[in-house]
Motif scaffolding. Structure first.
Motif, PDB file in Angstrom:
ATOM      1  N   GLU A  28      23.703  53.262 -54.006  1.00 13.04           N
ATOM      2  CA  GLU A  28      23.242  52.446 -55.141  1.00 13.04           C
ATOM      3  C   GLU A  28      24.080  52.765 -56.376  1.00 13.04           C
ATOM      4  O   GLU A  28      24.434  51.881 -57.154  1.00 13.04           O
ATOM      5  N   THR A  88      25.649  37.651 -47.544  1.00 10.70           N
ATOM      6  CA  THR A  88      25.177  36.844 -48.671  1.00 10.70           C
ATOM      7  C   THR A  88      25.051  35.362 -48.332  1.00 10.70           C
ATOM      8  O   THR A  88      24.331  34.639 -49.020  1.00 10.70           O
ATOM      9  N   GLU A  93      18.586  38.183 -47.555  1.00  5.87           N
ATOM     10  CA  GLU A  93      17.158  38.247 -47.802  1.00  5.87           C
ATOM     11  C   GLU A  93      16.944  37.595 -49.176  1.00  5.87           C
ATOM     12  O   GLU A  93      17.907  37.417 -49.926  1.00  5.87           O
ATOM     13  N   PRO A  94      15.727  37.232 -49.520  1.00  9.08           N
ATOM     14  CA  PRO A  94      15.496  36.547 -50.799  1.00  9.08           C
ATOM     15  C   PRO A  94      16.050  37.306 -52.019  1.00  9.08           C
ATOM     16  O   PRO A  94      16.527  36.696 -52.968  1.00  9.08           O
ATOM     17  N   GLN A  95      16.017  38.637 -51.994  1.00  8.85           N
ATOM     18  CA  GLN A  95      16.462  39.428 -53.132  1.00  8.85           C
ATOM     19  C   GLN A  95      17.950  39.786 -53.086  1.00  8.85           C
ATOM     20  O   GLN A  95      18.447  40.470 -53.965  1.00  8.85           O
ATOM     21  N   THR A  96      18.675  39.321 -52.071  1.00  4.17           N
ATOM     22  CA  THR A  96      20.085  39.681 -51.918  1.00  4.17           C
ATOM     23  C   THR A  96      20.933  39.106 -53.053  1.00  4.17           C
ATOM     24  O   THR A  96      20.961  37.894 -53.258  1.00  4.17           O
ATOM     25  N   GLN A  97      21.584  39.999 -53.767  1.00  7.50           N
ATOM     26  CA  GLN A  97      22.560  39.641 -54.788  1.00  7.50           C
ATOM     27  C   GLN A  97      23.662  40.680 -54.700  1.00  7.50           C
ATOM     28  O   GLN A  97      23.400  41.874 -54.809  1.00  7.50           O
ATOM     29  N   SER A  98      24.878  40.215 -54.508  1.00  6.25           N
ATOM     30  CA  SER A  98      25.978  41.158 -54.363  1.00  6.25           C
ATOM     31  C   SER A  98      27.282  40.461 -54.688  1.00  6.25           C
ATOM     32  O   SER A  98      27.332  39.235 -54.801  1.00  6.25           O
ATOM     33  N   ASP A 154      20.970  44.749 -50.980  1.00  5.99           N
ATOM     34  CA  ASP A 154      19.567  44.838 -51.398  1.00  5.99           C
ATOM     35  C   ASP A 154      18.614  44.438 -50.284  1.00  5.99           C
ATOM     36  O   ASP A 154      17.591  43.772 -50.519  1.00  5.99           O
ATOM     37  N   TYR A 155      18.941  44.846 -49.075  1.00  4.19           N
ATOM     38  CA  TYR A 155      18.088  44.535 -47.928  1.00  4.19           C
ATOM     39  C   TYR A 155      16.903  45.489 -47.879  1.00  4.19           C
ATOM     40  O   TYR A 155      17.038  46.676 -48.156  1.00  4.19           O
ATOM     41  N   SER A 156      15.763  44.972 -47.445  1.00  4.59           N
ATOM     42  CA  SER A 156      14.627  45.840 -47.154  1.00  4.59           C
ATOM     43  C   SER A 156      14.627  46.193 -45.668  1.00  4.59           C
ATOM     44  O   SER A 156      13.988  47.141 -45.251  1.00  4.59           O
TER      45      SER A 156
END
Length: 185
Positions: A28, A88, A93-98, A154-156
């Motif tokens: 991170e 991407t 996933e919905p929260q994926t930002q990269s 940002d994968y869970s």
């Protein structure tokens, strides 16, 4: 879990150690630190150099070391690009930002465990142990890559990161094999 008790360890060295310990927090950290791109590049080059040196006593030559460094660099960039695109665009996933820089930094630090391959050059490392050392380094780097990708995208789900890594690695391997065969022809 940063070791601040060692006064001789640099922040770069501590990052390498933490990445090799598979600490998700360091992935991170380098994901967010744009200045760590050069550190990641340096680590990829060092890991490629370590692999090449580790192969020297096992029927390889000095030019092989240079080829290994180039292949490590190309493999890193291609795998990071494929991982970015797959992660991407195809499997977010919905929260994926990269962005590509984040993948380059995190996956570059995932190559850190490959530094142990330099021990393959020790004269007492006989062939079966040499292969075992490379196998351990490869598995360790793959696990680090999964953690790096999970954090950068940002994968869970760790399993989603595993899937992205395997697909990206396969594409990267095919591109490298085609490129190397074309260059050798």
């Amino acid at each position: 879990m940063t070791d601040t008790t060692n006064p001789t360890a640099t922040p770069y060295l501590l990052r390498i150690i933490r990445a090799a310990r598979l600490e998700s927090a360091v992935y991170e950290e380098v994901e967010a630190d744009r200045s760590a791109t050069w550190q990641a590049l340096g680590l990829v080059l060092l890991s490629g150099l370590a692999a090449g040196i580790g192969m020297l006593g096992h029927s390889n030559s000095v030019p092989f070391v240079l080829v290994n460094i180039v292949v490590a660099l190309l493999g890193w960039v291609i795998w990071a690009a494929m991982t970015y695109w797959i992660g991407t665009r195809i499997m977010p996933e919905p929260q994926t930002q990269s962005d590509m820089g984040e993948l380059l930094r995190t996956t570059g630090f995932a190559s850190g465990p490959g530094l142990i391959r330099v021990f393959g050059a020790l004269p007492d490392v006989i062939e079966p142990l040499h292969k075992l050392l490379y196998l351990i380094a490869s598995i360790w780097m793959l696990v680090a890559m999964v953690i790096a990708v999970r954090q950068a995208l940002d994968y869970s789900s760790t399993w989603r990161a595993v899937g992205v890594c395997l697909i990206g690695w396969t594409i990267q391997a095919v591109i490298l094999v085609v490129t190397i065969r074309a260059a050798a022809a």
